[in-house]
Design a protein around this motif. Structure first.
Motif, PDB file in Angstrom:
ATOM      1  N   LEU A  40       0.699  -0.714   0.097  1.00  0.00           N
ATOM      2  CA  LEU A  40      -0.626   0.052  -0.360  1.00  0.00           C
ATOM      3  C   LEU A  40       0.749   0.566   0.108  1.00  0.00           C
ATOM      4  O   LEU A  40       0.615   2.687  -0.779  1.00  0.00           O
ATOM      5  CB  LEU A  40      -1.276  -0.076   1.894  1.00  0.00           C
ATOM      6  CG  LEU A  40      -2.269  -1.035   1.143  1.00  0.00           C
ATOM      7  CD1 LEU A  40      -2.689  -0.592   2.534  1.00  0.00           C
ATOM      8  CD2 LEU A  40      -3.310  -0.542  -0.181  1.00  0.00           C
ATOM      9  N   GLU A  63       0.781   3.625  -3.359  1.00  0.00           N
ATOM     10  CA  GLU A  63       0.494   5.078  -3.182  1.00  0.00           C
ATOM     11  C   GLU A  63       0.707   6.314  -3.766  1.00  0.00           C
ATOM     12  O   GLU A  63       0.320   7.317  -4.776  1.00  0.00           O
ATOM     13  CB  GLU A  63       0.945   5.786  -1.721  1.00  0.00           C
ATOM     14  CG  GLU A  63       0.168   6.872  -1.464  1.00  0.00           C
ATOM     15  CD  GLU A  63       0.053   7.134   0.277  1.00  0.00           C
ATOM     16  OE1 GLU A  63       1.054   8.195   0.689  1.00  0.00           O
ATOM     17  OE2 GLU A  63       0.491   6.500   1.678  1.00  0.00           O
ATOM     18  N   PRO A  73     -10.128   6.479   0.658  1.00  0.00           N
ATOM     19  CA  PRO A  73     -10.392   4.665   1.316  1.00  0.00           C
ATOM     20  C   PRO A  73     -10.595   4.622  -0.566  1.00  0.00           C
ATOM     21  O   PRO A  73     -11.285   4.459  -0.881  1.00  0.00           O
ATOM     22  CB  PRO A  73     -12.490   5.193   1.766  1.00  0.00           C
ATOM     23  CG  PRO A  73     -11.690   6.553   2.621  1.00  0.00           C
ATOM     24  CD  PRO A  73     -11.663   6.991   0.940  1.00  0.00           C
ATOM     25  N   LYS A 131      -5.452   2.671   5.191  1.00  0.00           N
ATOM     26  CA  LYS A 131      -6.135   2.013   4.170  1.00  0.00           C
ATOM     27  C   LYS A 131      -7.549   0.732   4.526  1.00  0.00           C
ATOM     28  O   LYS A 131      -8.545   0.417   4.089  1.00  0.00           O
ATOM     29  CB  LYS A 131      -5.358   2.039   3.019  1.00  0.00           C
ATOM     30  CG  LYS A 131      -4.920   3.518   2.949  1.00  0.00           C
ATOM     31  CD  LYS A 131      -4.170   2.640   1.259  1.00  0.00           C
ATOM     32  CE  LYS A 131      -3.681   3.828   0.665  1.00  0.00           C
ATOM     33  NZ  LYS A 131      -3.473   5.569   1.060  1.00  0.00           N
TER      34      LYS A 131
END
Length: 492
Positions: free
Chosen positions: A331, A335, A344, A362
């Motif tokens: 994640l 990004e 979200p 997240k």
């Protein structure tokens, strides 16, 4: 008044061309731009809308079109083993391989735009010396087995027949009157028992069946022996740094939704990762508009590695995201390519989520959290960490009736809010229904209906617990789904 006849020689303006291109699906646009170089700039200037974009070790799937790159090993002299012949049918080997045909379980240096997802499992790396010894041992075992099978076949072929030339019905002998003259009546004990005749016939058939089985075993043993000898030669050449047995190619395979397959081969003069990056950049590079992707996935094989090679500076508007590997790390790495990194995800899927990942914003903020075949997390602890959430669990660790009961108890005690929803799909109708009976027996004020349990909650809410066969794929009849959902009390 007659309508004006359109001028067939008149070209679309740049703006009109962009409007037309925007109506086409992504894969068709790629094909069109490939055939018509003059529209490529306009095609790149129009935003792409992609329903599903999935990356895996062997390539990627954009909507319903598969793009695959793999290495083909072609034996220079002598017959190739099926292991190598079959590679072309499946698009080639999905990992880089050395000049002796062994896979390379490591990555080349990452370049700008690359996203590291998961490394290879080092426990699966081969020890060359040990592999050579094992192959030599296997060769000796297989040679001895083949000798034993051929010896058994010869012995069976030369074994004396116990019963020969037995008529179909031994009681119906076609004898003339002359044949009967001079034949003295036999005593009863001298007559052949009909059961003995049948046993003899069975022995004849059994021997034929045995020979067929031995012949099949011999063919298999010879095939396996040839492969071991071939593998031993590869290993010997690698150990002694001798010339390779192979010529190598990179095979590009594109499979369209209608089953049309396009194949092209290139010299293997760059790594697969570099070849995949070239292909991705050719399709997606130099695009200023943000690409809108409904579902983006990065999926590695168990024990395998995965690096996603994207064009540098690309921006993606992603609604749903799924990945293998360490979820929090991936994640963080993904990004920079997200147009809205703080928004979200509608749906976040992981096959390797750990309990500590539950603290990631997240994960906390995803509208739906999906755990797919996850063996690394305690589901009860996770649901306690991420409260009032839609959580979907598919396979992975098997849950017992007591654990289902703990989930219900937690929802009651923590006063789950409207919309809190757990969906758990695992194997076994009996186990799922046993869990339903456990829940019905261990909680108060339960209302029982067919495949449904209703448990009153405070604040005019109720918890509905239901079970049903797995509906997403009815062919998987062994899968059953239990659902737990907090809803408004239906009496109000």
């Amino acid at each position: 008044m007659l309508a004006a006849i359109p001028d067939m020689d008149r070209r679309l303006s740049y703006g009109s061309l962009k409007c037309v291109l925007q109506k086409f699906k992504a894969n068709f646009r790629f094909r069109l731009a490939e055939r018509l170089p003059e529209i490529r700039c306009a095609e790149k200037a129009v935003p792409l809308y992609i329903d599903k974009f999935t990356f895996a070790e062997e390539g990627f799937k954009l909507n319903n079109t598969e793009y695959q790159l793999g290495v083909i090993c072609q034996v220079r002299d002598g017959p190739a083993q099926k292991t190598f012949i079959g590679q072309a049918q499946y698009g080639g080997h999905p990992r880089d391989i050395d000049r002796f045909g062994y896979e390379i379980r490591s990555f080349t240096e990452l370049t700008p735009g690359d996203i590291f997802v998961q490394d290879y499992n080092p426990q699966m790396d081969a020890d060359d010396d040990l592999e050579f010894e094992t192959t030599e041992e296997s060769l000796l075992i297989q040679q001895n087995r083949l000798i034993a099978l051929e010896k058994e076949k010869i012995e069976l072929e030369h074994a004396p027949e116990e019963v020969e030339n037995i008529p179909e019905n031994p009681m119906e002998l076609d004898l003339s009157e002359e044949d009967l003259i001079g034949i003295e009546p036999e005593e009863e004990d001298d007559l052949m028992d009909p059961d003995q005749v049948e046993r003899g016939r069975d022995q004849v058939l059994s021997r034929k069946e045995q020979l067929e089985k031995i012949n099949i075993s011999i063919i298999y043993a010879k095939t396996l022996l040839a492969y071991i000898e071939f593998d031993l030669e590869r290993n010997r050449r690698k150990r002694d740094n001798l010339p390779s047995l192979f010529d190598f190619f990179i095979q590009f395979t594109k499979t369209s939704p209608d089953g049309t397959v396009y194949i092209e081969r290139f010299n293997y003069d760059k790594s697969l990762m570099a070849a995949r990056k070239y292909l991705i950049c050719k399709l997606l590079g130099n695009r200023k508009p943000v690409m809108k992707i409904k579902s983006l996935g990065f999926w590695a094989r168990p024990g395998g590695g995965l690096v996603i090679s994207l064009p540098e500076g690309i921006k993606l508007d992603v609604q749903n995201f799924g990945t293998s590997g360490n979820l929090s790390d991936v994640l963080e790495r993904v990004e920079p390519v997200l147009e809205y990194p703080n928004r979200p995800f509608n749906l976040l899927t992981s096959d390797s989520l750990r309990l500590e990942d539950a603290q990631n914003p997240k994960v906390q903020n995803a509208e739906v959290l999906v755990l797919s075949d996850n063996w690394d997390v305690d589901y009860i602890a996770l649901c306690r960490e991420v409260q009032n959430k839609n959580i979907v669990i598919f396979l992975g660790q098997e849950m017992q009736p007591l654990e289902y009961g703990l989930l219900v108890e937690d929802l009651i005690e923590t006063k789950g809010t409207v919309g809190t929803f757990y969906e758990i799909t695992q194997t076994g109708e009996d186990k799922t229904k046993e869990a339903m009976r456990f829940i019905a027996a261990h909680f108060e004020n339960v209302v029982m209906r067919e495949s449904l349990i209703i448990i009153p909650l405070s604040h005019q809410l109720q918890l509905n617990v239901s079970c049903e066969p797995y509906l997403m794929d009815p062919s998987l009849v062994h899968l059953w789904t239990m659902k737990m959902e907090v809803v408004q009390n239906q009496k109000n």
